[in-house]
Enzyme design. Structure first.
Site, PDB file in Angstrom:
ATOM      1  N   ARG A  48       6.270  -9.470  15.854  1.00  0.00           N
ATOM      2  CA  ARG A  48       6.911  -8.172  15.582  1.00  0.00           C
ATOM      3  C   ARG A  48       5.966  -7.043  15.974  1.00  0.00           C
ATOM      4  O   ARG A  48       4.755  -7.158  15.804  1.00  0.00           O
ATOM      5  CB  ARG A  48       7.242  -8.098  14.087  1.00  0.00           C
ATOM      6  CG  ARG A  48       7.696  -6.747  13.614  1.00  0.00           C
ATOM      7  CD  ARG A  48       8.178  -6.792  12.170  1.00  0.00           C
ATOM      8  NE  ARG A  48       8.624  -5.471  11.786  1.00  0.00           N
ATOM      9  CZ  ARG A  48       7.900  -4.609  11.069  1.00  0.00           C
ATOM     10  NH1 ARG A  48       6.696  -4.940  10.636  1.00  0.00           N
ATOM     11  NH2 ARG A  48       8.382  -3.417  10.789  1.00  0.00           N
TER      12      ARG A  48
ATOM     13  N   HIS B 288       0.836  -1.206   0.000  1.00  0.00           N
ATOM     14  CA  HIS B 288       0.000   0.000   0.000  1.00  0.00           C
ATOM     15  C   HIS B 288       0.868   1.252   0.000  1.00  0.00           C
ATOM     16  O   HIS B 288       2.048   1.206   0.334  1.00  0.00           O
ATOM     17  CB  HIS B 288      -0.906   0.034   1.240  1.00  0.00           C
ATOM     18  CG  HIS B 288      -0.123   0.199   2.506  1.00  0.00           C
ATOM     19  ND1 HIS B 288       0.566  -0.835   3.110  1.00  0.00           N
ATOM     20  CD2 HIS B 288       0.118   1.292   3.288  1.00  0.00           C
ATOM     21  CE1 HIS B 288       1.176  -0.388   4.191  1.00  0.00           C
ATOM     22  NE2 HIS B 288       0.933   0.903   4.328  1.00  0.00           N
TER      23      HIS B 288
END
Ligand SMILES: C=C1C[C@]23C[C@H]1CC[C@H]2[C@]1(C)CCC[C@@](C)(C(=O)O)[C@H]1[C@@H]3C(=O)O
Ligand SMILES: O=C(O)CCC(=O)C(=O)O
Ligand SMILES: [Fe+2]
Length: 411
Positions: A343, A277
């Site tokens: 993460r 994106h």
């Protein structure tokens, strides 16, 4: 800014809450079947688990050898199975000289920014003035929140129509190509001293136990806002326009703060943490932990942006691309997941006040330089991105066509 707060008690309270095993309540009658997966274009074994945003249990999901098909992305979107990934050559910009009003150092920093923003829009900053203890606290509080049982996190769940709150894989919005992540989003804008929007958000959605978390994120967002305005000044210098133009434009900004947690994934080559994106917003300030996973698409390949301990990753979004009359680029990027480590990243998205007209300064439209984009407002672009599936590199051109075609002749 002195950080005298001791958040250890808040962290231990939240972490020691009993774990409700929602896995037991879920429909875990997962029939593994050989499934000719059209989306990934390969024959993939998937797990037929029903994804219900209200019962997603990541501690269960992350142990699945085969991820549910809703998380499998089309082959063309997926990361290549390769160990060595080339790195993006984004500059490391030292802000110390700029903050000390050292004109030579400021010029040098602005030149690095100009080079990066003219090609891919990504750079990192060090000596940014944000207290490392505040960054650590923001990570710790995010970790405590995402470790909570699903039922607890759902107290902050995204309500229909609201952009704020907790979302598991955006499953409340999308039904396929689900991102392998959990997010907690809230709004930020500077207010008079008596109102602290972030603290209020945490108190009203999660209550007393999250008072410290609210305080940490209030301070973190204020620090991000200060850093954003400094970077806006540097961007103006780098573009050779009035130093104060962008800084003043964003002084009443309405920004978005988002905490991302990407759990470990047993099939990292079939899933994505955040799909490719361009940020529709203006400027993104990202702090990633030491795991790595951010990638930028440049010259036809995906390049990684390895974590640097005391640095923030900065990138230009579509709205700033328009504000620079197309001189600075908003570039395609994504977050990949990995098999072994969860993460975390903290993303602060700077956005203009909703109804402010997005228009480049005069100096960027002089002479031969024609206007690349018509005037628009952030609320129009936000409405456009929310009405369509996902943001990508075509968002800005598509938005402009939509804007021009939807404008009434007399409107
Ligand atoms: C205005 C926004 C929409 C998104 C959050 C901010 C800036 C980036 C957008 C996003 C991250 C782009 C990828 C897809 C998305 C759905 C996501 O994976 O989170 C996007 C965000 C969103 O719509 O919530
Ligand atoms: O988590 C990351 O590294 C990137 C996330 C991102 O690009 C986004 O939230 O817009
Ligand atoms: Fe992004």
């Amino acid at each position: 800014m002195p950080l005298i707060m001791d958040c250890s008690s808040a962290t231990s309270t939240t972490l020691s809450r009993p774990l409700l095993l929602l896995a037991d309540l879920q429909d875990h009658d997962h029939h593994e079947k050989d499934h000719n997966n059209e989306s990934s274009g390969t024959t993939t074994t998937t797990t037929n688990i029903n994804i219900n945003p209200l019962t997603i249990d990541w501690s269960f999901l992350q142990k699945q050898k085969h991820i549910p098909k809703d998380f499998i992305w089309p082959k063309r979107d997926l990361p290549l199975i390769t160990n060595a990934k080339e790195e993006l050559r984004e500059p490391l910009v030292d802000l110390e000289g700029f903050f000390k009003c050292d004109e030579m150092a400021t010029r040098a920093a602005a030149e690095l920014v100009r080079q990066a923003c003219s090609s891919h829009g990504f750079f990192q900053v060090i000596n940014h003035g944000v207290d490392p203890r505040l960054i650590d606290l923001a990570h710790q509080h995010m970790e405590s929140f995402f470790k909570l049982p699903t039922s607890e996190k759902l107290r902050a769940r995204k309500m229909p129509g609201s952009p704020w709150g907790y979302s598991a894989a955006h499953a409340e919005r999308f039904s396929s190509r689900l991102p392998w992540k959990e997010t907690l989003s809230f709004g930020f804008h500077d207010q008079d001293c008596s109102v602290s929007v972030v603290e209020d958000y945490f108190n009203s959605t999660l209550g007393k136990d999250f008072e410290q978390t609210g305080m940490v994120y209030q301070m973190y967002c204020e620090a991000m806002m200060r850093l954003s305005l400094a970077i806006m000044e540097l961007l103006a210098i780098s573009l050779g326009v009035d130093r104060k133009y962008y800084k003043e434009f964003f002084e009443d900004a309405r920004s978005i703060m988002r905490c991302n947690y990407y759990p470990p994934c047993m099939q990292p080559n079939l899933a994505l943490g955040t799909g490719a994106h361009c940020d529709p917003t203006s400027l993104t300030i990202l702090h990633q932990d030491q795991v790595g996973g951010l990638e930028v698409f440049q010259n036809d390949s995906w390049l990684s942006v390895p974590p640097l301990k005391n640095a923030f990753v900065i990138n230009i979004g579509d709205t700033f691309m328009a504000l620079s009359n197309g001189k600075y680029k908003s570039c395609l990027h994504r977050a990949v997941v990995n098999r072994y480590k969860g993460r975390k990243s903290l993303a602060f998205f700077l956005c203009p006040k909703e109804d402010k007209v997005v228009r480049p300064p005069h100096d960027l439209v002089l002479g031969e330089q024609t206007r690349m984009y018509p005037d628009f407002t952030w609320s129009d672009l936000l409405h456009f991105t929310r009405s369509f599936y996902r943001a990508d590199s075509a968002t800005l051109p598509n938005f402009i066509s939509w804007l021009l075609s939807s404008k009434k002749p007399n409107g």
